[in-house]
Design a protein around this motif. Structure first.
Motif, mmCIF file in Angstrom:
data_model
loop_
_atom_site.group_PDB
_atom_site.id
_atom_site.type_symbol
_atom_site.label_atom_id
_atom_site.label_comp_id
_atom_site.label_asym_id
_atom_site.label_seq_id
_atom_site.Cartn_x
_atom_site.Cartn_y
_atom_site.Cartn_z
ATOM 1 N N VAL A 1 1.810 5.077 4.796
ATOM 2 C CA VAL A 1 1.821 3.787 4.060
ATOM 3 C C VAL A 1 1.226 4.020 2.499
ATOM 4 O O VAL A 1 0.278 4.676 2.397
ATOM 5 C CB VAL A 1 1.523 2.609 4.485
ATOM 6 N N PHE A 2 2.001 3.548 1.406
ATOM 7 C CA PHE A 2 1.719 3.649 0.285
ATOM 8 C C PHE A 2 2.225 2.390 -0.603
ATOM 9 O O PHE A 2 2.772 1.315 -0.002
ATOM 10 C CB PHE A 2 2.229 4.761 -0.521
ATOM 11 N N HIS A 3 1.422 2.070 -1.754
ATOM 12 C CA HIS A 3 2.015 1.112 -2.616
ATOM 13 C C HIS A 3 1.736 1.628 -4.006
ATOM 14 O O HIS A 3 1.178 2.854 -4.285
ATOM 15 C CB HIS A 3 0.955 -0.196 -2.572
ATOM 16 N N GLU A 4 2.399 0.847 -4.908
ATOM 17 C CA GLU A 4 2.145 1.379 -6.518
ATOM 18 C C GLU A 4 1.533 0.157 -7.072
ATOM 19 O O GLU A 4 1.550 -1.050 -6.789
ATOM 20 C CB GLU A 4 3.669 1.742 -6.989
ATOM 21 N N ALA A 5 1.122 0.672 -8.405
ATOM 22 C CA ALA A 5 0.650 -0.222 -9.195
ATOM 23 C C ALA A 5 1.579 -1.518 -9.766
ATOM 24 O O ALA A 5 1.213 -2.596 -10.057
ATOM 25 C CB ALA A 5 -0.186 0.069 -10.501
ATOM 26 N N ASP A 6 2.797 -0.782 -10.059
ATOM 27 C CA ASP A 6 3.789 -1.956 -10.348
ATOM 28 C C ASP A 6 4.497 -2.637 -8.932
ATOM 29 O O ASP A 6 4.252 -1.962 -8.007
ATOM 30 C CB ASP A 6 4.983 -0.978 -11.173
ATOM 31 N N PRO A 7 5.249 -3.583 -9.218
ATOM 32 C CA PRO A 7 5.876 -4.115 -8.033
ATOM 33 C C PRO A 7 6.974 -3.601 -7.593
ATOM 34 O O PRO A 7 7.373 -3.857 -6.432
ATOM 35 C CB PRO A 7 6.130 -5.670 -8.591
ATOM 36 N N PHE A 8 7.445 -2.381 -8.063
ATOM 37 C CA PHE A 8 8.789 -1.979 -7.629
ATOM 38 C C PHE A 8 8.450 -0.301 -7.353
ATOM 39 O O PHE A 8 7.695 0.188 -8.213
ATOM 40 C CB PHE A 8 9.840 -1.849 -8.724
ATOM 41 N N VAL A 9 9.129 0.219 -6.645
ATOM 42 C CA VAL A 9 8.807 1.798 -6.344
ATOM 43 C C VAL A 9 9.710 2.419 -7.636
ATOM 44 O O VAL A 9 10.918 2.193 -7.839
ATOM 45 C CB VAL A 9 9.603 2.221 -4.891
ATOM 46 N N ARG A 10 8.920 3.347 -7.900
ATOM 47 C CA ARG A 10 9.491 4.250 -9.118
ATOM 48 C C ARG A 10 9.936 5.615 -8.411
ATOM 49 O O ARG A 10 9.722 5.943 -7.388
ATOM 50 C CB ARG A 10 8.569 4.742 -9.979
ATOM 51 N N ALA A 11 10.956 6.343 -8.857
ATOM 52 C CA ALA A 11 11.412 7.554 -8.311
ATOM 53 C C ALA A 11 10.142 8.553 -8.401
ATOM 54 O O ALA A 11 9.534 8.563 -9.224
ATOM 55 C CB ALA A 11 12.346 8.191 -9.235
ATOM 56 N N GLY A 12 10.302 9.773 -7.477
ATOM 57 C CA GLY A 12 9.374 10.562 -7.404
ATOM 58 C C GLY A 12 7.882 9.843 -6.595
ATOM 59 O O GLY A 12 7.976 8.742 -6.097
ATOM 60 N N VAL A 13 6.918 10.668 -6.508
ATOM 61 C CA VAL A 13 5.822 10.454 -5.894
ATOM 62 C C VAL A 13 4.604 10.197 -6.683
ATOM 63 O O VAL A 13 3.301 9.731 -6.049
ATOM 64 C CB VAL A 13 5.289 11.357 -4.745
ATOM 65 N N GLU A 14 4.515 10.488 -8.044
ATOM 66 C CA GLU A 14 3.292 10.577 -8.692
ATOM 67 C C GLU A 14 2.729 9.169 -8.936
ATOM 68 O O GLU A 14 1.617 8.834 -9.338
ATOM 69 C CB GLU A 14 3.692 11.113 -10.274
ATOM 70 N N HIS A 15 3.391 8.087 -8.918
ATOM 71 C CA HIS A 15 2.812 6.623 -9.062
ATOM 72 C C HIS A 15 2.306 6.099 -7.726
ATOM 73 O O HIS A 15 1.861 5.077 -7.624
ATOM 74 C CB HIS A 15 3.982 5.644 -9.574
ATOM 75 N N ARG A 16 2.456 6.775 -6.582
ATOM 76 C CA ARG A 16 2.214 6.232 -5.121
ATOM 77 C C ARG A 16 0.561 6.173 -5.092
ATOM 78 O O ARG A 16 -0.022 7.119 -5.550
ATOM 79 C CB ARG A 16 2.536 7.083 -4.330
ATOM 80 N N ILE A 17 -0.021 4.940 -4.271
ATOM 81 C CA ILE A 17 -1.332 4.929 -4.087
ATOM 82 C C ILE A 17 -1.441 4.883 -2.599
ATOM 83 O O ILE A 17 -0.905 4.135 -1.982
ATOM 84 C CB ILE A 17 -1.953 3.557 -4.822
ATOM 85 N N PRO A 18 -2.019 5.571 -2.150
ATOM 86 C CA PRO A 18 -2.313 5.560 -0.396
ATOM 87 C C PRO A 18 -2.705 4.208 0.048
ATOM 88 O O PRO A 18 -3.775 3.484 -0.722
ATOM 89 C CB PRO A 18 -3.558 6.603 -0.190
ATOM 90 N N GLY A 19 -2.114 4.039 1.149
ATOM 91 C CA GLY A 19 -2.693 2.620 1.965
ATOM 92 C C GLY A 19 -1.513 1.576 1.465
ATOM 93 O O GLY A 19 -1.010 1.504 0.498
ATOM 94 N N ALA A 20 -1.580 0.478 2.278
ATOM 95 C CA ALA A 20 -0.811 -0.538 2.017
ATOM 96 C C ALA A 20 -1.450 -1.307 0.837
ATOM 97 O O ALA A 20 -2.659 -1.020 0.493
ATOM 98 C CB ALA A 20 -1.134 -1.618 3.169
ATOM 99 N N HIS A 21 -0.779 -2.404 0.327
ATOM 100 C CA HIS A 21 -1.188 -2.881 -1.087
ATOM 101 C C HIS A 21 -2.430 -3.622 -0.632
ATOM 102 O O HIS A 21 -2.572 -4.363 0.601
ATOM 103 C CB HIS A 21 -0.049 -4.143 -1.439
ATOM 104 N N PRO A 22 -3.686 -3.758 -1.294
ATOM 105 C CA PRO A 22 -4.855 -4.054 -1.263
ATOM 106 C C PRO A 22 -4.717 -5.416 -0.571
ATOM 107 O O PRO A 22 -5.559 -6.269 0.224
ATOM 108 C CB PRO A 22 -5.713 -4.074 -2.290
ATOM 109 N N GLU A 23 -3.802 -6.267 -1.163
ATOM 110 C CA GLU A 23 -3.769 -7.728 -1.015
ATOM 111 C C GLU A 23 -2.428 -8.144 0.107
ATOM 112 O O GLU A 23 -2.278 -9.184 0.479
ATOM 113 C CB GLU A 23 -3.465 -8.671 -1.931
ATOM 114 N N ARG A 24 -2.060 -6.953 0.519
ATOM 115 C CA ARG A 24 -0.943 -7.096 1.583
ATOM 116 C C ARG A 24 -0.042 -7.951 0.899
ATOM 117 O O ARG A 24 0.784 -8.678 1.609
ATOM 118 C CB ARG A 24 -1.002 -7.491 2.957
ATOM 119 N N ALA A 25 0.314 -7.900 -0.302
ATOM 120 C CA ALA A 25 1.320 -8.570 -0.958
ATOM 121 C C ALA A 25 2.874 -8.149 -0.746
ATOM 122 O O ALA A 25 3.242 -7.158 -0.296
ATOM 123 C CB ALA A 25 1.158 -8.557 -2.779
#
Length: 146
Positions: free
Chosen positions: A94-118
């Motif tokens: 499971v991952f989340h990103e700093a932006d609200p949308f997923v970008r192409a590629g994996v370089e913007h992925r942050i491990p784990g669910a969104h901290p607030e489970r937004a």
């Protein structure tokens, strides 16, 4: 005008292998029609979905495995990921990103669910045997009008 997404066409190299893969994920088999020697259509529907997937022989000229980012909503990203893994399918962490949308590629992925489970903010991916990629997105509270 009323437009409802009905079917996504997937380019695959081995129809029977792909059919078995999606049935392992509990996709409902709607049709498996051999029209003639060069034309076979298989349609399956993901659990709880109103839209289906179609693949087969003579269905598309797109390269096998070329579809990316088929997004499916899940109410619990951890549970959905675990169930897919239990069915023997490789699924990302499971991952989340700093932006609200997923970008192409994996370089913007942050491990784990969104901290607030937004809602709309936690993801996981898996691919079929040809590499057609699915994106699971946790949606717990839909945006207005959805």
């Amino acid at each position: 005008m009323e437009l409802k997404l009905e079917v996504i066409v997937l380019p695959v190299s081995d129809v029977d292998r792909t059919k078995a893969f999606y049935q392992r994920l509990d996709y409902r088999l709607d049709a498996d029609l051999v029209v003639d020697e060069g034309y076979r259509i298989v349609q399956l529907t993901p659990p709880a979905s109103t839209a289906s997937i179609i693949f087969g022989t003579g269905v598309t000229t797109a390269p096998a495995g070329s579809v990316r980012g088929i997004l499916v909503a899940v109410p619990d990203i951890e549970a959905a990921r675990a169930e897919i893994a239990e069915r023997g399918v490789e699924v990302s962490e499971v991952f989340h990103e700093a932006d609200p949308f997923v970008r192409a590629g994996v370089e913007h992925r942050i491990p784990g669910a969104h901290p607030e489970r937004a809602s709309y903010s936690s993801f996981a991916t898996f691919s079929d045997p040809d590499g057609n990629e699915w994106l699971l997105q946790e949606i717990t509270d839909r945006l207005p009008g959805r």
